[in-house]
Scaffold this active site. Structure first.
Site, PDB file in Angstrom:
ATOM      1  N   ASP A 159     -54.666  27.229 -10.692  1.00  0.00           N
ATOM      2  CA  ASP A 159     -54.357  28.066 -11.857  1.00  0.00           C
ATOM      3  C   ASP A 159     -54.678  27.354 -13.164  1.00  0.00           C
ATOM      4  OD1 ASP A 159     -53.519  30.368 -13.186  1.00  0.00           O
ATOM      5  OD2 ASP A 159     -51.450  29.701 -13.327  1.00  0.00           O
TER       6      ASP A 159
ATOM      7  N   HIS B 147     -54.736  32.261 -14.964  1.00  0.00           N
ATOM      8  CA  HIS B 147     -54.245  33.642 -15.061  1.00  0.00           C
ATOM      9  C   HIS B 147     -54.206  34.138 -16.507  1.00  0.00           C
ATOM     10  CE1 HIS B 147     -50.151  31.750 -15.703  1.00  0.00           C
ATOM     11  NE2 HIS B 147     -50.030  32.781 -16.530  1.00  0.00           N
TER      12      HIS B 147
ATOM     13  N   SER C 254     -47.513  30.276 -21.037  1.00  0.00           N
ATOM     14  CA  SER C 254     -48.444  29.876 -19.976  1.00  0.00           C
ATOM     15  C   SER C 254     -49.683  29.215 -20.554  1.00  0.00           C
ATOM     16  CB  SER C 254     -48.851  31.086 -19.147  1.00  0.00           C
ATOM     17  OG  SER C 254     -47.785  31.583 -18.383  1.00  0.00           O
TER      18      SER C 254
END
Length: 416
Positions: free
Chosen positions: A168, A138, A252
């Site tokens: 992911d 993402h 992230s």
């Protein structure tokens, strides 16, 4: 970035409120002092005894946390997702005489792109003139180009090697000549609840690059629902490491490490509120390193992850009314869970096992199917070419057969 500015504004307001509260406390304290009747006078003696001195004791700050941080920090990078400027920006550009024209994203030069978002990543391998970075899918999704900012502030171009939406994860490649340090992976099966964990990354963007936070492992294997960038459920579940180590937007794709300086997970998401909107703190999640290694090796080799498929379209049995379960599916009343096959592709593993429309699959690889999520989770743990058992109801009668799993049909003619 606009997102970062909003956080700064909120922090400024908070500081202002705190200042006002502090002033109020001080003012109340002065009034209380003046009205208390205390009349002890300030001494008028010499101030020779008011000189401060410093201690000669040196504190040794070299500890295991610092050692772990030093072992990894130079391998952690900021990943900048560059996308086409917004329409309003294009209009502003035209006003000043440097229109970007109507070219598509793929043909735009880097100077015509703007930073859409930032995340983190970790360099895990050097091979020849290439260095490889693992990050979250993402973080790079929707990008027209990618820029990596190294720990020393140097900016370099990055290319996507492969990415996987299910887990992911994504792998990027940069020139290895600028890389001074690579991280190593630890065994995520060996971590323990209560063990110290550290996160390194760029919370709120590269302005806070190489930030270190510390916490503990809260759970080794937590099942969570995955969500897309807009907050919608993807229908996938993930088995992740839960930690109370602070993980914020921008972290992230960065590493979760142990005190040995090994990467034990890739930070992926956090829980900020429950289903009723109640705010929560200290619940972050990381993809276990053992899964990371498995996925990124496939991404480097194939550019994608090739998973087995049954070759069916299906719905959850609970979506079918009791009347239809009896009249159309002819299911015994004892069958409460499973998936209903709505379509079978010719030549697929399911078709070869005799499964057809309106059959109800209740077991796969010896495990019960409680919902449609289960069939995917069980299937994705199998290997292409392996043989598994499947139990299904056909015209109300239970049938158990073995079937050989094949690739996802969309991948049969692609990849290596």
């Amino acid at each position: 970035m606009k997102k970062e500015n909003s956080y700064i504004w909120k922090a400024s307001v908070a500081a202002l409120v705190a200042g006002l509260l502090g002033g109020g406390i001080a003012y109340g304290g002065i009034n209380a002092f003046q009205n208390s009747g205390i009349d002890t006078a300030v001494p008028t003696s010499s101030n020779s005894g008011g000189t401060a001195t410093q201690s000669n004791i040196n504190v040794n700050v070299q500890n295991q946390t610092e050692k772990a941080y030093q072992a990894v920090k130079n391998s952690v990078v900021s990943v900048v997702n560059l996308q086409a400027a917004s329409q309003s920006d294009n209009q502003l550009a035209q006003m000043f005489g440097f229109s970007s024209g109507n070219s598509s994203n793929s043909s735009k030069s880097k100077s015509e792109l703007e930073a859409s978002s930032e995340g983190s990543g970790v360099i895990y391998k050097k091979s020849g003139d290439s260095a490889y970075i693992v990050t979250n899918n993402h973080v790079v999704a929707g990008s027209s180009a990618l820029e990596v900012i190294l720990s020393d502030g140097k900016k370099v171009e990055a290319k996507i090697v492969g990415r996987d939406e299910v887990t992911d994860l994504a792998v990027l490649k940069i020139n290895s000549s600028v890389v001074k340090q690579v991280a190593t992976f630890g065994n995520s099966d060996n971590i323990k609840v209560g063990e110290t964990s550290l996160a390194i990354g760029s919370p709120l963007g590269s302005s806070y690059a190489s930030s270190l936070t510390q916490g503990i492992i809260s759970a080794k294997k937590r099942e969570v629902q995955q969500s897309s960038s807009n907050g919608q459920s993807t229908g996938n579940t993930a088995t992740v490491i839960q930690t109370d180590t602070a993980i914020n937007p921008g972290n992230s794709g960065g590493p979760l490490i142990n005190l040995a300086g090994q990467v034990i997970g890739i930070n992926s998401m956090k829980l900020s509120s429950d289903g009723e909107g109640t705010s929560v703190e200290g619940i972050g999640f990381a993809i276990p390193s053992n899964e990371v290694v498995n996925i990124i090796n496939q991404l480097v080799k194939n550019g994608k992850v090739i998973r087995p498929a049954l070759g069916i379209q299906y719905v959850d049995l609970t979506n079918i009314s009791a009347q239809q379960q009896k009249s159309i599916l002819k299911l015994p009343e004892s069958v409460k869970n499973g998936v209903v096959v709505m379509k079978t592709t010719s030549g697929s593993p399911a078709a070869n096992a005799g499964i057809s429309k309106y059959d109800v699959i209740t077991k796969l690889a010896g495990k019960n199917i409680e919902s449609q999520n289960d069939i995917r989770d069980i299937l994705y743990k199998q290997k292409v070419g392996s043989t598994v058992s499947v139990t299904y109801y056909h015209n109300g009668k239970a049938v158990t057969k073995d079937m050989k799993l094949d690739k996802q049909l969309s991948q049969l003619n692609f990849g290596k």
